[in-house]
Motif scaffolding. Sequence first.
Motif, PDB file in Angstrom:
ATOM      1  N   ASP A  10       0.824  -1.206   0.000  1.00 34.91           N
ATOM      2  CA  ASP A  10       0.000   0.000   0.000  1.00 34.91           C
ATOM      3  C   ASP A  10       0.859   1.257   0.000  1.00 34.91           C
ATOM      4  O   ASP A  10       0.568   2.236  -0.696  1.00 34.91           O
ATOM      5  N   SER A  11       1.935   1.244   0.788  1.00 37.53           N
ATOM      6  CA  SER A  11       2.811   2.409   0.872  1.00 37.53           C
ATOM      7  C   SER A  11       3.491   2.679  -0.466  1.00 37.53           C
ATOM      8  O   SER A  11       3.539   3.812  -0.940  1.00 37.53           O
ATOM      9  N   MET A  12       4.019   1.614  -1.090  1.00 35.22           N
ATOM     10  CA  MET A  12       4.707   1.789  -2.361  1.00 35.22           C
ATOM     11  C   MET A  12       3.737   2.190  -3.465  1.00 35.22           C
ATOM     12  O   MET A  12       4.087   2.934  -4.378  1.00 35.22           O
ATOM     13  N   SER A  13       2.508   1.722  -3.383  1.00 31.80           N
ATOM     14  CA  SER A  13       1.504   2.094  -4.376  1.00 31.80           C
ATOM     15  C   SER A  13       1.254   3.596  -4.347  1.00 31.80           C
ATOM     16  O   SER A  13       1.136   4.245  -5.398  1.00 31.80           O
ATOM     17  N   GLN A  14       1.209   4.176  -3.139  1.00 36.27           N
ATOM     18  CA  GLN A  14       1.013   5.623  -3.019  1.00 36.27           C
ATOM     19  C   GLN A  14       2.204   6.394  -3.569  1.00 36.27           C
ATOM     20  O   GLN A  14       2.050   7.415  -4.239  1.00 36.27           O
ATOM     21  N   VAL A  15       3.408   5.874  -3.292  1.00 33.29           N
ATOM     22  CA  VAL A  15       4.611   6.548  -3.780  1.00 33.29           C
ATOM     23  C   VAL A  15       4.664   6.522  -5.303  1.00 33.29           C
ATOM     24  O   VAL A  15       4.933   7.533  -5.961  1.00 33.29           O
ATOM     25  N   TYR A  16       4.388   5.353  -5.908  1.00 33.40           N
ATOM     26  CA  TYR A  16       4.443   5.232  -7.357  1.00 33.40           C
ATOM     27  C   TYR A  16       3.393   6.104  -8.031  1.00 33.40           C
ATOM     28  O   TYR A  16       3.609   6.642  -9.118  1.00 33.40           O
ATOM     29  N   GLU A  17       2.239   6.226  -7.384  1.00 31.42           N
ATOM     30  CA  GLU A  17       1.193   7.072  -7.949  1.00 31.42           C
ATOM     31  C   GLU A  17       1.643   8.520  -7.995  1.00 31.42           C
ATOM     32  O   GLU A  17       1.417   9.234  -8.976  1.00 31.42           O
ATOM     33  N   LYS A  18       2.318   8.973  -6.931  1.00 30.02           N
ATOM     34  CA  LYS A  18       2.819  10.342  -6.898  1.00 30.02           C
ATOM     35  C   LYS A  18       3.895  10.553  -7.967  1.00 30.02           C
ATOM     36  O   LYS A  18       3.963  11.591  -8.619  1.00 30.02           O
ATOM     37  N   ILE A  19       4.764   9.548  -8.133  1.00 30.28           N
ATOM     38  CA  ILE A  19       5.829   9.663  -9.123  1.00 30.28           C
ATOM     39  C   ILE A  19       5.250   9.753 -10.536  1.00 30.28           C
ATOM     40  O   ILE A  19       5.693  10.563 -11.350  1.00 30.28           O
ATOM     41  N   SER A  26       3.960  13.202 -11.290  1.00 28.73           N
ATOM     42  CA  SER A  26       4.858  14.322 -11.021  1.00 28.73           C
ATOM     43  C   SER A  26       5.354  14.955 -12.313  1.00 28.73           C
ATOM     44  O   SER A  26       5.310  14.364 -13.390  1.00 28.73           O
ATOM     45  N   VAL A  27       5.857  16.164 -12.175  1.00 30.49           N
ATOM     46  CA  VAL A  27       6.462  16.883 -13.293  1.00 30.49           C
ATOM     47  C   VAL A  27       7.950  16.602 -13.279  1.00 30.49           C
ATOM     48  O   VAL A  27       8.588  16.723 -12.244  1.00 30.49           O
ATOM     49  N   PRO A  28       8.564  16.213 -14.399  1.00 28.85           N
ATOM     50  CA  PRO A  28      10.002  15.907 -14.413  1.00 28.85           C
ATOM     51  C   PRO A  28      10.829  17.055 -13.869  1.00 28.85           C
ATOM     52  O   PRO A  28      10.610  18.210 -14.194  1.00 28.85           O
ATOM     53  N   GLY A  29      11.778  16.690 -12.978  1.00 31.04           N
ATOM     54  CA  GLY A  29      12.687  17.693 -12.436  1.00 31.04           C
ATOM     55  C   GLY A  29      12.230  18.290 -11.138  1.00 31.04           C
ATOM     56  O   GLY A  29      12.983  18.965 -10.453  1.00 31.04           O
ATOM     57  N   LYS A  30      10.955  18.064 -10.761  1.00 35.43           N
ATOM     58  CA  LYS A  30      10.446  18.632  -9.519  1.00 35.43           C
ATOM     59  C   LYS A  30      10.496  17.610  -8.409  1.00 35.43           C
ATOM     60  O   LYS A  30      10.417  16.411  -8.637  1.00 35.43           O
ATOM     61  N   LYS A  31      10.603  18.087  -7.211  1.00 42.14           N
ATOM     62  CA  LYS A  31      10.711  17.226  -6.043  1.00 42.14           C
ATOM     63  C   LYS A  31       9.346  16.686  -5.662  1.00 42.14           C
ATOM     64  O   LYS A  31       8.363  17.416  -5.642  1.00 42.14           O
ATOM     65  N   ILE A  32       9.304  15.390  -5.368  1.00 42.42           N
ATOM     66  CA  ILE A  32       8.044  14.767  -4.974  1.00 42.42           C
ATOM     67  C   ILE A  32       7.778  15.067  -3.509  1.00 42.42           C
ATOM     68  O   ILE A  32       8.668  14.994  -2.662  1.00 42.42           O
ATOM     69  N   SER A  33       6.544  15.400  -3.191  1.00 42.62           N
ATOM     70  CA  SER A  33       6.195  15.667  -1.800  1.00 42.62           C
ATOM     71  C   SER A  33       6.205  14.375  -1.014  1.00 42.62           C
ATOM     72  O   SER A  33       6.158  13.282  -1.570  1.00 42.62           O
ATOM     73  N   LYS A  34       6.232  14.508   0.283  1.00 41.44           N
ATOM     74  CA  LYS A  34       6.283  13.346   1.147  1.00 41.44           C
ATOM     75  C   LYS A  34       5.002  12.563   1.060  1.00 41.44           C
ATOM     76  O   LYS A  34       3.922  13.092   1.165  1.00 41.44           O
ATOM     77  N   GLY A  35       5.137  11.246   0.834  1.00 42.42           N
ATOM     78  CA  GLY A  35       3.947  10.411   0.717  1.00 42.42           C
ATOM     79  C   GLY A  35       4.211   9.024   1.240  1.00 42.42           C
ATOM     80  O   GLY A  35       5.270   8.462   0.969  1.00 42.42           O
ATOM     81  N   ALA A  36       3.279   8.487   1.978  1.00 41.33           N
ATOM     82  CA  ALA A  36       3.400   7.128   2.532  1.00 41.33           C
ATOM     83  C   ALA A  36       4.635   6.974   3.386  1.00 41.33           C
ATOM     84  O   ALA A  36       5.229   5.913   3.474  1.00 41.33           O
ATOM     85  N   GLY A  37       5.069   8.064   4.035  1.00 44.17           N
ATOM     86  CA  GLY A  37       6.216   7.963   4.938  1.00 44.17           C
ATOM     87  C   GLY A  37       7.545   7.939   4.232  1.00 44.17           C
ATOM     88  O   GLY A  37       8.578   7.693   4.845  1.00 44.17           O
TER      89      GLY A  37
END
Length: 293
Positions: free
Chosen positions: A265-274, A277-288
């Motif tokens: 579940d945690s990795m699913s949230q991270v991959y969804e954010k990735i 995301s817009v290339p070159g921008k920092k991903i916000s904190k997600g799933a710890g």
Amino acid sequence: MANWGKTWWGEEFIQALERYMDYNRLRRGRSYSGPERLMEFSIKGSVVTANLKGNKNPYFGVYSTPYYDAQIRFVQVQKKHWNEFLNRLGSNANWVAHLLLGEVPPTIENALEGANVRLLPRNPSEIKAQCNCPDWANPCKHIAGVYYRVAELLDHDPLLLFELRGLDRKKLLQAAAKSEFGAALASGESQAEPNIEAFVQESRFPAVSSEISELDPSDLRAFWLGKVLPADLAASRPPPPISILPMRRGGDYPEFWNDHRSFLDSMSQVYEKISKSVPGKKISKGAGLLVDR
């Protein structure tokens, strides 16, 4: 202190014991399942053995730290019942898929009951436990500690339940893989496996556009820099065909994952954010987890 019952099979194991054992005595063993008390621990077939550190107690004449040996033996299910279960297994795609991924779905109890198989113990006759400590009651806190350690292992490896009850893991997985649904799943997984090396090569070194041949050779700046890339280039690229099946083989709580939340579940949230995301921008904190593209 370790966490128990993060998955239904780990929780169900403890609850099954609580139904016919003294609840308070069983709970006393929680502190005896950790490394500070559990000196040795091993599983061989359906027998679990452990050496645990006890307490000094001058009142009872115990002036040095005692160590006790505990053993738990699970009564094995008869082979004819296991064979009946394996024959029923291939009729349900859900059971096969979960087992091949190292999981035990709750609905599999329908197949177990239909084959007269009890995966979880339901009465004292299905588990034989002993300890050489002076406590006459069963379970003593040392035996209870071993029970909690088994429950913790079941969170990471639920197929251990089958081995403790007498069904070889290899035989179980072979039966699942040979079924019609298992063969289809194996075929689909092999087709879903991506060529990672080719994908990385393509991502790092995009194919040269044919338009470069139309550039004026005398224009060195145009030759080296080419044309400006379109703004929607990243959005137009399809996502890589990476299968989630290999990651699911470790289950919700693989050995390296100590968080109370499910790894999948945690990795699913991270991959969804990735993926959004817009290339070159920092991903916000997600799933710890903090991830940079």
